[in-house]
Design an enzyme around this catalytic site. Structure first.
Site, PDB file in Angstrom:
ATOM      1  N   TYR A   1     -12.504   1.472  27.166  1.00 43.65           N
ATOM      2  CA  TYR A   1     -11.498   2.281  27.852  1.00 43.65           C
ATOM      3  C   TYR A   1     -10.255   1.449  28.147  1.00 43.65           C
ATOM      4  CZ  TYR A   1      -9.332   5.034  31.591  1.00 43.65           C
ATOM      5  OH  TYR A   1      -8.451   5.736  32.369  1.00 43.65           O
TER       6      TYR A   1
ATOM      7  N   SER B   1      -3.289   3.853  32.264  1.00 37.52           N
ATOM      8  CA  SER B   1      -4.101   3.428  33.406  1.00 37.52           C
ATOM      9  C   SER B   1      -3.759   1.989  33.756  1.00 37.52           C
ATOM     10  CB  SER B   1      -5.589   3.534  33.054  1.00 37.52           C
ATOM     11  OG  SER B   1      -6.392   2.912  34.041  1.00 37.52           O
TER      12      SER B   1
END
Length: 268
Positions: A160, A147
């Site tokens: 995350y 990501s």
């Protein structure tokens, strides 16, 4: 390593394949490239429905394995079942979970599940499938879905962001170590994707497709498969996301953290 990754008529394993990006990657491989797909996720009913769709619409073979990647025994079983009945040529490790909110309010069991899903299972499956792919000598490939949050610090998605930073670094390092084998490793680092994960965290109330680099899963999947087949080492899709990735290289990380904190801070 210039030879394109060939997916037609070959098996690609995809984790996180019951929704969002995983579903669209499977559809892209079957529809556009005539590839067979082995789908992995927790929800068997959704996997079986997608398998049937791909068989009927695109004439490919499709099978599924129901498994929870936060459970070590399931991770081991995935490799055993995947390689028993078919020759796996490509592996896409897409499964992931997130949390939006203050880091100190993330429960310990939730963090452990995130770490097991995003990091531990990814490393374990890489360690199982990479020797398998190398030994077969068919110049297969491994795709790790990271990501943009792994390239820049994202407060209020602290855990995350940290797990995806690991995925990015691990994937790029692994790619260099196995470069001589002919098996490629691609790290794919999208921004936000308009999927169930955005809905579950509440982020979909703030970010919509087209906002702040948020892509539709269909568009993101097309980028992912293209980068994978071209054996890109690290690929960030979308001009805005690419600009953010470049900014992360030249601007102080503290400044980037302040700016992302202002964007992601939940309303009280």
């Amino acid at each position: 390593m210039n030879q394109m990754l060939e997916l037609r008529g070959r098996w690609t394993l995809i984790t996180g394949a019951s929704s969002g990006l995983g579903v669209e990657i499977a559809r892209t491989i079957a529809r556009d490239h005539g590839g067979h797909v082995l789908l992995v996720a927790r929800r068997r009913d959704k996997l079986e429905a997608l398998c049937e769709e791909l068989r009927v619409r695109h004439g490919v073979q499709a099978a599924c394995i129901a498994a929870d990647l936060s459970r070590p025994e399931d991770v081991e079983r995935i490799f055993t079942e995947a390689t028993q009945a078919r020759d796996i040529h490509a592996v896409i490790l897409n499964a992931g979970v997130t949390y939006w909110g203050e880091a100190m309010k993330l429960g310990w069991s939730e963090f452990q599940a995130m770490l097991d899903t995003n990091v531990t299972s990814m490393v374990r499956l890489s360690s199982l499938f990479m020797p398998y792919l190398v030994e077969r000598g068919t110049r297969g490939g491994l795709l790790l879905v990271s990501s943009v949050a792994g390239l820049i610090p994202v407060p209020y998605q602290a855990a995350y962001s940290g797990t995806k930073a690991f995925v990015t670094s691990y994937g790029q390092c692994l790619g260099q170590e196995v470069r001589h084998t002919g098996v490629s490793v691609t790290v794919f680092a999208p921004g936000g994707i308009a999927t169930e994960m955005l809905d579950r965290t509440g982020l979909s109330n703030r970010f919509k497709a087209g906002d702040l680099g948020v892509m539709s899963p269909e568009a993101c999947a097309a980028h992912a498969v293209r980068a994978f087949m071209r054996r890109k080492e690290l690929y960030v899709p979308g001009l805005l996301n690419q600009t953010l990735a470049l900014a992360a290289k030249v601007l102080p990380r503290g400044f980037m953290a302040q700016r992302t904190a202002a964007i992601y801070k939940p309303e009280r």
